[in-house]
Design an enzyme around this catalytic site. Structure first.
Site, PDB file in Angstrom:
ATOM      1  N   CYS A 213     -93.929 -10.935 -91.816  1.00 47.97           N
ATOM      2  CA  CYS A 213     -94.723  -9.340 -91.248  1.00 47.97           C
ATOM      3  C   CYS A 213     -94.771  -9.811 -90.118  1.00 47.97           C
ATOM      4  CB  CYS A 213     -96.325 -10.432 -91.921  1.00 47.97           C
ATOM      5  SG  CYS A 213     -96.957 -11.404 -91.085  1.00 47.97           S
ATOM      6  N   GLU A 214     -95.281  -7.655 -89.324  1.00 48.21           N
ATOM      7  CA  GLU A 214     -95.306  -8.871 -87.958  1.00 48.21           C
ATOM      8  C   GLU A 214     -96.624 -10.037 -87.487  1.00 48.21           C
ATOM      9  OE1 GLU A 214     -94.322  -4.448 -87.388  1.00 48.21           O
ATOM     10  OE2 GLU A 214     -96.557  -4.001 -86.759  1.00 48.21           O
ATOM     11  N   HIS A 215     -97.395  -9.273 -88.432  1.00 50.88           N
ATOM     12  CA  HIS A 215     -98.728 -10.064 -88.002  1.00 50.88           C
ATOM     13  C   HIS A 215     -98.390 -11.684 -88.007  1.00 50.88           C
ATOM     14  CE1 HIS A 215    -100.666  -6.306 -89.928  1.00 50.88           C
ATOM     15  NE2 HIS A 215    -100.819  -6.496 -88.660  1.00 50.88           N
ATOM     16  N   HIS A 216     -97.893 -12.190 -88.989  1.00 49.22           N
ATOM     17  CA  HIS A 216     -98.101 -13.939 -88.251  1.00 49.22           C
ATOM     18  C   HIS A 216     -96.586 -14.346 -88.920  1.00 49.22           C
ATOM     19  CE1 HIS A 216    -101.477 -13.089 -90.243  1.00 49.22           C
ATOM     20  NE2 HIS A 216    -102.055 -13.804 -89.976  1.00 49.22           N
TER      21      HIS A 216
ATOM     22  N   GLN B 201     -95.175  -4.207 -94.633  1.00 51.07           N
ATOM     23  CA  GLN B 201     -96.163  -3.381 -95.731  1.00 51.07           C
ATOM     24  C   GLN B 201     -95.629  -1.610 -95.851  1.00 51.07           C
ATOM     25  OE1 GLN B 201     -96.427  -6.041 -99.707  1.00 51.07           O
ATOM     26  NE2 GLN B 201     -96.592  -3.366-100.421  1.00 51.07           N
TER      27      GLN B 201
ATOM     28  N   HIS C 109     -97.681 -12.262 -99.607  1.00 47.60           N
ATOM     29  CA  HIS C 109     -96.951 -12.056 -98.696  1.00 47.60           C
ATOM     30  C   HIS C 109     -97.579 -13.860 -98.113  1.00 47.60           C
ATOM     31  CE1 HIS C 109     -97.437  -8.389 -96.396  1.00 47.60           C
ATOM     32  NE2 HIS C 109     -96.968  -8.006 -98.351  1.00 47.60           N
TER      33      HIS C 109
ATOM     34  N   CYS D 257     -98.205 -15.248 -95.422  1.00 48.90           N
ATOM     35  CA  CYS D 257     -99.167 -15.413 -94.467  1.00 48.90           C
ATOM     36  C   CYS D 257    -100.946 -15.291 -95.379  1.00 48.90           C
ATOM     37  CB  CYS D 257     -99.743 -14.767 -93.978  1.00 48.90           C
ATOM     38  SG  CYS D 257     -99.538 -12.591 -93.919  1.00 48.90           S
TER      39      CYS D 257
HETATM   40 ZN   LIG Z   1     -99.282 -11.636 -92.003  1.00 49.46          ZN
END
Ligand SMILES: [Zn+2]
Length: 202
Positions: free
Chosen positions: A86-89, A127, A155, A157
């Site tokens: 994931c590009e957030h975490h 996603q 996910h 995260c």
């Molecule tokens: Zn994430």
């Protein structure tokens, strides 16, 4: 996602130094014997996890177009397992993609479809975008009568940090052409993949 706007790629040494910084941030000592080779291992792992940036997905589908010889029924590929981040975490996203299309005049080998899923997955992703990229690329390259893509993933995260919800699967879908406009086509696809997602999803 255009490559031209990106800053130049750091050197391997710079990347390894960044890993040492994160090890210190975690509270450990990167000079400790067990951690000495870790930065180079992590950087090599990144080369594998993010190998999708080096491949042009249109080339994967673009190389071999076959004539359909009149075949105009649904082509569906179930359970294409992928590993993404994931590009957030930058945490792992592990899932399966179900990919289908209704050929108009061109079909492509199923290994090429699976390879395309892999290339998009091996990037920093959300996603929703992964799902759209798979569907849109098939739509653009094969110009079929319709495309359906359903992606299910967990996910890390969400399962290993934050709200710690295990067993939660996120489902996203993108339906184009006949898959969007014809309920019977959508139902056939969802029956193929044996998935309880509702026909309202798009
Ligand atoms: Zn994430």
């Amino acid at each position: 996602m255009t490559k031209s706007t990106k800053e130049p790629r750091p050197s391997r040494e710079e990347a390894e130094e960044a890993v040492r910084t994160l090890i210190r941030w975690a509270g450990d000592d990167p000079r400790r014997e067990g951690l000495l080779a870790t930065p180079s291992r992590v950087v090599r792992a990144y080369e594998e996890w993010f190998s999708g940036y080096d491949t042009d997905t249109s080339l994967i589908l673009g190389t071999t177009f076959d004539e359909t010889d009149g075949y105009d029924e649904m082509v569906a590929l179930r359970n294409v397992r992928f590993e993404s981040h994931c590009e957030h975490h930058m945490a792992p996203v592990i899932g399966r993609a179900h990919v289908a299309y209704l050929p108009r005049s061109r079909v492509v080998g199923i290994s090429k479809l699976a390879r395309m899923v892999e290339v998009f997955a091996k990037r920093l992703q959300i996603q929703e975008r992964l799902t759209a990229q798979i569907a849109d690329t098939i739509n653009n390259m094969l110009e079929p009568r319709g495309v359906g893509v359903v992606v299910e993933a967990t996910h890390h995260c969400m399962t290993t940090r934050g709200i710690h919800k295990t067993g939660v699967t996120m489902v996203t879908s993108r339906m184009l052409g006949d898959f969007r406009t014809k309920a019977a086509t959508r139902r056939e696809f969802l029956a193929h993949i044996g998935n309880p997602v509702t026909s309202e999803m798009s």
